[in-house]
Design an enzyme around this catalytic site. Structure first.
Site, mmCIF file in Angstrom:
data_model
loop_
_atom_site.group_PDB
_atom_site.id
_atom_site.type_symbol
_atom_site.label_atom_id
_atom_site.label_comp_id
_atom_site.label_asym_id
_atom_site.label_seq_id
_atom_site.Cartn_x
_atom_site.Cartn_y
_atom_site.Cartn_z
ATOM 1 N N LYS A 188 -7.899 14.332 13.263
ATOM 2 C CA LYS A 188 -9.059 15.113 12.852
ATOM 3 C C LYS A 188 -9.114 16.433 13.612
ATOM 4 C CE LYS A 188 -11.689 10.888 11.943
ATOM 5 N NZ LYS A 188 -12.753 9.980 12.350
ATOM 6 N N ASP B 142 0.855 4.148 -2.722
ATOM 7 C CA ASP B 142 0.576 5.538 -2.342
ATOM 8 C C ASP B 142 1.672 6.478 -2.833
ATOM 9 O OD1 ASP B 142 -1.747 4.842 -1.142
ATOM 10 O OD2 ASP B 142 -1.009 4.939 0.913
ATOM 11 N N LYS C 14 -6.314 4.275 12.903
ATOM 12 C CA LYS C 14 -6.866 4.046 11.567
ATOM 13 C C LYS C 14 -7.038 2.542 11.430
ATOM 14 C CE LYS C 14 -6.595 5.290 6.752
ATOM 15 N NZ LYS C 14 -7.110 4.031 6.247
ATOM 16 N N CYS D 128 10.219 -36.551 12.426
ATOM 17 C CA CYS D 128 11.265 -37.546 12.637
ATOM 18 C C CYS D 128 10.912 -38.196 13.972
ATOM 19 C CB CYS D 128 12.622 -36.854 12.715
ATOM 20 S SG CYS D 128 13.881 -37.897 13.473
ATOM 21 N N ASP E 31 0.836 -1.203 0.000
ATOM 22 C CA ASP E 31 0.000 0.000 0.000
ATOM 23 C C ASP E 31 0.868 1.248 0.000
ATOM 24 O OD1 ASP E 31 -2.730 -1.131 2.147
ATOM 25 O OD2 ASP E 31 -1.945 -1.835 0.247
HETATM 26 S S1 IVH Z 1 -12.705 9.048 9.033
HETATM 27 C C1 IVH Z 1 -14.585 11.966 6.458
HETATM 28 N N1 IVH Z 1 -11.624 7.606 10.924
HETATM 29 O O1 IVH Z 1 -10.039 4.875 6.345
HETATM 30 C C2 IVH Z 1 -13.665 11.090 7.205
HETATM 31 N N2 IVH Z 1 -11.696 6.680 8.740
HETATM 32 O O2 IVH Z 1 -8.972 6.297 3.888
HETATM 33 C C3 IVH Z 1 -13.477 9.792 6.566
HETATM 34 N N3 IVH Z 1 -10.759 4.439 8.560
HETATM 35 O O3 IVH Z 1 -12.857 4.792 4.314
HETATM 36 C C4 IVH Z 1 -13.070 8.687 7.383
HETATM 37 N N4 IVH Z 1 -10.230 4.198 10.686
HETATM 38 O O4 IVH Z 1 -12.717 3.106 6.184
HETATM 39 C C5 IVH Z 1 -11.935 7.672 9.619
HETATM 40 N N5 IVH Z 1 -10.710 6.438 12.711
HETATM 41 C C6 IVH Z 1 -11.036 6.493 11.421
HETATM 42 C C7 IVH Z 1 -10.778 5.436 10.532
HETATM 43 C C8 IVH Z 1 -11.111 5.578 9.184
HETATM 44 C C9 IVH Z 1 -10.233 3.632 9.494
HETATM 45 C C10 IVH Z 1 -10.892 4.100 7.138
HETATM 46 C C11 IVH Z 1 -12.261 4.348 6.587
HETATM 47 C C12 IVH Z 1 -12.099 5.219 5.391
HETATM 48 C C13 IVH Z 1 -10.649 5.107 5.097
HETATM 49 C C14 IVH Z 1 -10.177 6.417 4.516
#
Ligand code: IVH
Length: 701
Positions: A316, A54, A133, A453, A50
Site C-alpha cells: 500500500k 486469476d 494478505k 496389523c 485461484d
Molecule cells: S486492503 C482498499 N489489506 O483481500 C483496500 N485487504 O482482494 C482493500 N485482504 O477483500 C483491502 N489482507 O479481504 C487489504 N492486509 C490486507 C488484506 C486484505 C487480506 C483481503 C480483503 C479484501 C481482499 C482484496
C-alpha cells in the site's frame, strides 16, 4: 451441470493457461470464467486454483482493454464477486469495500510503482507499507460512540450480510474501542477473519473424532464460520480478526477524521492502540519498491512458518496524500496492490495407491500421483490418511485430483474432479490383510479410523520401529537415518531395536559410500545414545499411545526400566496424568517375554536402563522464586534461547504457557516484542519484565 459442460470448461481453461486466449475467443472465455466462478462461489467446489482463475481473468481483461467494444455488462470483469446466502440480512457498507488488483512478479510490482509515480507526479522514491494478505473472510465493523454496533461480511463490496451477533463472539474484536478519545464518533474498520493454522488443525482433529467431514482449509472454515446462523458455532471456530484498514471515521460535526492520519502505517498503529488485532510483527514500511521486492521474497520463503495462512502480501502507498491523488477504480484502489504467492493448489492424476505400515501397525494409504509442482516443491506421494478419507472423497484410480498445500507443508487431496471421469477409473480397494506379513487387519474399536496389523513380528512394523528408535524424536542417533536403517535391515543386521547396539563397525566401514570416518562417527553417536535417560528410551520403544510426556512421568517413578515388568495396570494408573489407555498398553508391552528379553539384551550391550538425574522430577522448593506463577517469553531474547529461558523458569517453579490471557502472570519481553506485549498491557494484570529482571529474580545477574 452436465458432465460435458464441466469437461468443456476445464479443457478450455487448460488450453488458455498453456497458450493465452485471443480476441476471437472472448465470448467463450467469458463463459468459461462464469462457469468457474459459479463452481467457486455457488457450488463451493472450485475446479481451478485461484492462481489459474486469476490468469484467465487477466487474459480477458487484457483483451477487453485492447478493444473496449468487447466489454459487455455481463462480463466477469464488470462485477465484484459476492458471497451472499439467503439467511443473513443485507446491509450497505458506509463506504464500498473494494477489492485489490493482483500482481505475481517483480515486474508487475515495478510497473505498479511506475504507475504510482505517473499518477502522483512524484519523481523520488515512493514509501510503501507491506502487510500480509490474510486468507480468510473480510468483514466491516461499525463503531458508534465507541460501541460495536454492527458488523457485516464484505458481500459484493457495496452491500454485505449483517453478522453483528457473530462478530460479538470474536474475542479479537473489541466490543468497545475508545474512538471518542480521537474525536471520532462513527468509525468503520475493515479486517479479515482468519483461523490460525494450529487451531485449524485442532478443529479438524476434533471433527475427525466426531466423525464429521473435515474442513478443506482455514479459509473455508473462517468464511463459513463468520456466517453461521448460530453465533456459538462462530465462536467455536476460533476465528481471529486482523484489522487492515480504517475505512471510515467521522466526527460529531461531520469532519472526516481520516484526513488527520498522514500515513497508512500510522492508521494501523492507531487501530492497534484502540485494541484491534493488527499484523504488528509483519506490517513493515519500505522506503521504495526495491525494498518491497526484497521483503516479499523473505516473506514468501518464510511463509510456512507464519502461524496464519497468507496467500500473498498487500503493498500500500503509505502516504495518505498520495493515496488520495491516486484514487480508485470501481473495483480497487489504485494505491494498493496484492502480490500473490505461488499457487498452493494444482490438479494431477491419481495413478496408484500404496499402503504404508506404521510402527504400531496402522495402515496408511498413500496416493501416488503424476509429479506436479506445488508452491515450490514437486509432489508425487500424498497421504490419504485412512479408508474413510478415500470413501468420503470418492477417490478412484485414474481420477483427476485437486491437491493443495495449506495450513502446513504437507500436501493433501482436496477432492477428485468427478465431472472429468471417462469411465476407465477404478475403485480403490482397501486391503483386508497386511501387505507385509498377510495378517488379517483389524480395527480395535469403532472409533478408530485406521486398520491395523496386530502381529508384533510384522517385518514392516519392526523396520518402522527401528527407524523411529534411532530418529531425532526418539534416541536421536546422529548419522543413522531411515536410509541406513533400511540398508542394514536388508543386509540382515537389524532384526529388532537391540541389534542397533550390536553392529559391526568394521564391516560398515567397508560398505559402499561409508568408509572409516563415517563408521566411527556412527559408532560414537550410538555410544552416546546408550547413555540416554530412560524417559527417552521408553518413548523410543514405540509402545502404542505412549508419548514423550507419559514416558517422562513413568520414568520419574521407577529405578529401572525392567521394574515395569512387575507393574500392574493399577500401578500405572496410580501415576497422576496416566490414563487407562497408556496403562493398558504399557503393561501389555512389558508382559510380553520377547520385549523384556530384548531390553535385557540392550542392557547387556551397554544401553542404560537405570533412572538418572535427568529422569527425576524437578523438586520445586516452597520458596522457589516463581512458584505457582505462569510465565511467557516474547520477542527475541539476547542472553539465552527460549528453550533455556523456559527451563530456568520451570526450575524456579513457574509454568510456561504459550498465549497471553487473563491467566498469565509474567510476560518477559525480549527485543522487537509485538502483539503479545500489547495484549498483555491491555489486560493490565500481567507483570511485564525485561530479560535482566527475570535473571535478577532467579539470582543469576
Ligand atoms: S486492503 C482498499 N489489506 O483481500 C483496500 N485487504 O482482494 C482493500 N485482504 O477483500 C483491502 N489482507 O479481504 C487489504 N492486509 C490486507 C488484506 C486484505 C487480506 C483481503 C480483503 C479484501 C481482499 C482484496
Amino acid at each position: 451441470m452436465s458432465e460435458t459442460k464441466a469437461k468443456k470448461y476445464f479443457d478450455l481453461a487448460k488450453k488458455w493457461l498453456a497458450k493465452a486466449a485471443t480476441s476471437s475467443d472472448v465470448e467463450l472465455l467469458k463463459e468459461t470464467l462464469r462457469y468457474h466462478e459459479w463452481k467457486y462461489y455457488v457450488e463451493n467446489d472450485p475446479v481451478l486454483s485461484d492462481y489459474e482463475y486469476d490468469q484467465l481473468y487477466n487474459q480477458l481483461k487484457t483483451i477487453e482493454e485492447a478493444d473496449p467494444q468487447l466489454i459487455t455488462p455481463d462480463s466477469p470483469t464488470q462485477r465484484v464477486a459476492s458471497d451472499f446466502t439467503q439467511d443473513l440480512d443485507p446491509v450497505k457498507h458506509l463506504v464500498p469495500m473494494l477489492s485489490l488488483d493482483n500482481s505475481y512478479n517483480d515486474e508487475d510490482l515495478k510497473k505498479f510503482d511506475e504507475q504510482i509515480k505517473k499518477l502522483t507526479g512524484e519523481t523520488g522514491d515512493i514509501e510503501y507499507c507491506v502487510e500480509p494478505k490474510f486468507d480468510g473472510g473480510s468483514i466491516a465493523v461499525v463503531y458508534e460512540d465507541d460501541q460495536l454496533v454492527r458488523a457485516a461480511t464484505r458481500g459484493n463490496g457495496a452491500q454485505g450480510e449483517e453478522m453483528t451477533l457473530n462478530a460479538k463472539t470474536l474475542p479479537s474484536l473489541p466490543l468497545n474501542a475508545p474512538f471518542s478519545s480521537l474525536g471520532i464518533k462513527t468509525a468503520e474498520i475493515r479486517g479479515e477473519g482468519v483461523i490460525r493454522k494450529d487451531i485449524f488443525a485442532k478443529l479438524n482433529e476434533a471433527r475427525a473424532l466426531e466423525g464429521k467431514t473435515l474442513f478443506a482449509n482455514p479459509r473455508n472454515s473462517a468464511t463459513g464460520g463468520l456466517r453461521m446462523k448460530d453465533p456459538n458455532e462462530t465462536r467455536a471456530r476460533g476465528i481471529e480478526v486482523f484489522a487492515f484498514q480504517l475505512g471510515y471515521a467521522v466526527a460529531e460535526d461531520g469532519t472526516d477524521m481520516l484526513q488527520m492520519i498522514n500515513r497508512h502505517s500510522q492508521q494501523i498503529a492507531l487501530l492497534g492502540e484502540l485494541g484491534f488485532k493488527i499484523p504488528s510483527d509483519k506490517e513493515v514500511v519500505c522506503k521504495n519498491i526495491d525494498e518491497v521486492i526484497t521483503l516479499i521474497k523473505q516473506w514468501e520463503a518464510d511463509r510456512e512458518n507464519y502461524p496464519y495462512e497468507i496467500d500473498g502480501v498487500v503493498v500500500k502507498v503509505n502516504r495518505r496524500a498520495l493515496q488520495e491523488i491516486c484514487g480508485s477504480t470501481q473495483h480497487h484502489p489504485r494505491w494498493a496492490i496484492a502480490f500473490k504467492f505461488k499457487a498452493k493448489q494444482a490438479t494431477t492424476t491419481l495413478v496408484d495407491v500404496e499402503y504404508q505400515i506404521g510402527k504400531i501397525g496402522s495402515i496408511t494409504p498413500v496416493a501416488k500421483v503424476l509429479p506436479v509442482h506445488l508452491a515450490g516443491v514437486t509432489v508425487s506421494s500424498i497421504s490419504l490418511h485412512n479408508e474413510e478419507f478415500i470413501t468420503s472423497k470418492d477417490l478412484r484410480i485414474g481420477d483427476q485430483v485437486v491437491i493443495e498445500r495449506a495450513g502446513d507443508v504437507i500436501p493433501y487431496i482436496v477432492k477428485s474432479l468427478a465431472d472429468l471421469r471417462t469411465g476407465d477409473e477404478e475403485p480403490i480397494v482397501f486391503p483386508k490383510e497386511c501387505p507385509s506379513c498377510s495378517t488379517e487387519l483389524v480395527k480395535e474399536d469403532e472409533m478408530q479410523a485406521a486398520w491395523r496389523c496386530i502381529n508384533p513380528e510384522c517385518p514392516a512394523q519392526i523396520l518402522q520401529r527401528i527407524i523411529f528408535h534411532v530418529s531425532k524424536a526418539a534416541m536421536d542417533i546422529d548419522g543413522f537415518g531411515r536410509a541406513n536403517v533400511e540398508r542394514f535391515a536388508e543386509l540382515g543386521w537389524l532384526r529388532d531395536i537391540s541389534d542397533v547396539y550390536d553392529l559391526d563397525y568394521e564391516t560398515i566401514a567397508g560398505l559402499d559410500g561409508f568408509g572409516q570416518k563415517s563408521a566411527d562417527k556412527l559408532q560414537s553417536s550410538i555410544e552416546k545414545a546408550k547413555q540416554n535417560p530412560i524417559s527417552k528410551l521408553l518413548h523410543s520403544l514405540s509402545i502404542h499411545h505412549l508419548g514423550k510426556k507419559a514416558s517422562k512421568l513413568i520414568a520419574e517413578h521407577i529405578d529401572h526400566v525392567l521394574d515395569l515388568a512387575n507393574w500392574s495396570e493399577e500401578d500405572f494408573l496410580s501415576i497422576k496424568d496416566i490414563g487407562p489407555v497408556v496403562a493398558r498398553n504399557v503393561s501389555a508391552y512389558f508382559a510380553e517375554a520377547a520385549n523384556v528379553e530384548m531390553l535385557q539384551r540392550m542392557e547387556s550391550l551397554g544401553v542404560n536402563l537405570t533412572q538418572t538425574e535427568e529422569d527425576r522430577p524437578i523438586a520445586v522448593a516452597d520458596n522457589a522464586p516463581l512458584r505457582d506463577k505462569t510465565i511467557l517469553f516474547t520477542g527475541s531474547l539476547q542472553k539465552m534461547t527460549r528453550g533455556e529461558a523456559k527451563k530456568k523458569a520451570e526450575a524456579a517453579g513457574a509454568k510456561a504457557i504459550s498465549a497471553v490471557s487473563g491467566n498469565l502472570n509474567i510476560l518477559v519481553v525480549g527485543e522487537k516484542a509485538g502483539s503479545k506485549l500489547k495484549k498483555a498491557e491491555a489486560i493490565g494484570t500481567v507483570e511485564i519484565w525485561t530479560e535482566d529482571q527475570f535473571l535478577e529474580i532467579l539470582g543469576e545477574l
